[in-house]
Design a protein around this motif. Structure first.
Motif, PDB file in Angstrom:
ATOM      1  N   LEU A   1       0.839  -1.200   0.000  1.00  0.00           N
ATOM      2  CA  LEU A   1       0.000   0.000   0.000  1.00  0.00           C
ATOM      3  C   LEU A   1       0.874   1.250   0.000  1.00  0.00           C
ATOM      4  O   LEU A   1       1.865   1.329   0.729  1.00  0.00           O
ATOM      5  CB  LEU A   1      -0.908   0.010   1.221  1.00  0.00           C
TER       6      LEU A   1
ATOM      7  N   THR B   1      -2.979   5.097  -1.650  1.00  0.00           N
ATOM      8  CA  THR B   1      -3.224   4.082  -0.625  1.00  0.00           C
ATOM      9  C   THR B   1      -4.711   3.775  -0.517  1.00  0.00           C
ATOM     10  O   THR B   1      -5.115   2.607  -0.461  1.00  0.00           O
ATOM     11  CB  THR B   1      -2.673   4.570   0.731  1.00  0.00           C
TER      12      THR B   1
ATOM     13  N   ILE C   1      -6.612   0.157  -1.296  1.00  0.00           N
ATOM     14  CA  ILE C   1      -7.457  -0.482  -0.285  1.00  0.00           C
ATOM     15  C   ILE C   1      -8.857  -0.701  -0.827  1.00  0.00           C
ATOM     16  O   ILE C   1      -9.451  -1.770  -0.645  1.00  0.00           O
ATOM     17  CB  ILE C   1      -7.478   0.362   1.002  1.00  0.00           C
TER      18      ILE C   1
ATOM     19  N   PRO D   1     -12.886  -3.044   3.928  1.00  0.00           N
ATOM     20  CA  PRO D   1     -11.519  -2.754   4.371  1.00  0.00           C
ATOM     21  C   PRO D   1     -11.095  -3.534   5.616  1.00  0.00           C
ATOM     22  O   PRO D   1      -9.906  -3.743   5.841  1.00  0.00           O
ATOM     23  CB  PRO D   1     -11.548  -1.244   4.644  1.00  0.00           C
TER      24      PRO D   1
ATOM     25  N   VAL E   1      -8.875  -6.322   4.795  1.00  0.00           N
ATOM     26  CA  VAL E   1      -7.543  -6.003   4.276  1.00  0.00           C
ATOM     27  C   VAL E   1      -6.613  -5.927   5.483  1.00  0.00           C
ATOM     28  O   VAL E   1      -6.777  -5.062   6.345  1.00  0.00           O
ATOM     29  CB  VAL E   1      -7.541  -4.677   3.493  1.00  0.00           C
TER      30      VAL E   1
ATOM     31  N   THR F   1      -8.540   4.513   7.373  1.00  0.00           N
ATOM     32  CA  THR F   1      -9.047   3.715   6.246  1.00  0.00           C
ATOM     33  C   THR F   1      -9.860   2.504   6.657  1.00  0.00           C
ATOM     34  O   THR F   1     -10.535   1.910   5.815  1.00  0.00           O
ATOM     35  CB  THR F   1      -7.882   3.217   5.370  1.00  0.00           C
TER      36      THR F   1
ATOM     37  N   VAL G   1      -8.638  -0.439   7.660  1.00  0.00           N
ATOM     38  CA  VAL G   1      -7.954  -1.724   7.515  1.00  0.00           C
ATOM     39  C   VAL G   1      -7.619  -2.280   8.887  1.00  0.00           C
ATOM     40  O   VAL G   1      -7.655  -1.580   9.906  1.00  0.00           O
ATOM     41  CB  VAL G   1      -6.673  -1.595   6.657  1.00  0.00           C
TER      42      VAL G   1
END
Length: 247
Positions: A67, A103, A107, A117, A120, A141, A143
């Motif tokens: 990423l 990034t 994602i 997400p 991920v 994000t 993740v």
């Protein structure tokens, strides 16, 4: 939540899918994590379907995607499926203003295939994003993280403190034994003695985990799984001592 225990395909890259599943079950585990496009035998011997048919759960599949890095290997599309987490890396600087857009796009592309997400997973790994940036990436994000104990020891002066800081986002852990005084050497050692105690401290700081797997080439997988079964006794199945090996 009590985590499932098992092996990474990196611990037995020569094992085909059925063999990796059989080894995991024989040593008292119930789950595997996998690395794609690294020449591990599971991938060309029935893959995900064969592993599941043999009775183990696939925790996640690791890919070489980084990423925040423009020129990066794409995730293996055939191994991206709804509900199956994809493990990737995150470059240092991936949340910088000039790279955050890239990034986020990376994602989003993964999230669309794996179910959001939260599926991920970013590995704590030397040479990639440091602990403060990993936290920022998760906050911004959505993740989650794979806690690699050696990786965390190489990027954090106090891995127990770092694991506690990142605990809200850690979903899985991958452990290996190594020289606690010199994690930079990278040598894999049996997960015994002080290494077992230290691993227990880091895992405890990480909070609730979905699964904990061993990724080691020290030739001591039976003992390593025994350490995890002692840390999480309610996760354990009882291996047949007549079949147990240290392969």
């Amino acid at each position: 939540m009590t985590p499932e225990l098992g092996l990474s395909s990196g611990a037995a890259p020569e094992q085909d899918a059925a063999g990796l599943a059989a080894l995991t079950l024989r040593l008292g585990g119930t789950a595997v994590d996998l690395r794609a496009a690294k020449g591990h035998a599971w991938e060309d011997t029935g893959g995900l379907a064969a592993l599941r048919a043999a009775g183990v759960r696939v925790c996640f599949v690791g890919h070489s995607t980084v990423l925040g890095r423009p020129a990066t290997p794409p995730a293996v599309s055939a191994l991206l499926e709804e509900g199956l987490p994809a493990k990737v890396f995150a470059a240092e600087g991936c949340t910088a203003p000039d790279r955050l857009g890239l990034t986020r796009r990376q994602i989003a592309a993964l999230a669309a295939r794996v179910g959001g997400p939260g599926n991920v997973l970013v590995e704590t790994h030397h040479g990639y994003a440091p602990v403060p940036e990993l936290r920022r990436l998760c906050e911004e994000t959505g993740v989650r993280l794979l806690l690699d104990t050696l990786g965390l020891a190489r990027i954090a002066p106090d891995p127990v403190v770092a694991a506690a800081e990142l605990a809200p986002w850690i979903a899985y852990a991958q452990v290996k034994g190594f020289d606690l005084a010199a994690p930079g050497t990278g040598g894999h050692l049996p997960l015994t003695g002080a290494r077992a105690g230290w691993t227990g401290e880091v895992l405890a700081a990480a909070g609730e985990l979905r699964a904990v797997t061993v990724e080691s080439r020290a030739g001591a997988l039976a003992g390593d799984l025994a350490v995890l079964r002692a840390l999480y006794p309610s996760s354990s199945t009882t291996p047949d001592p007549r079949k147990e090996t240290a392969s």
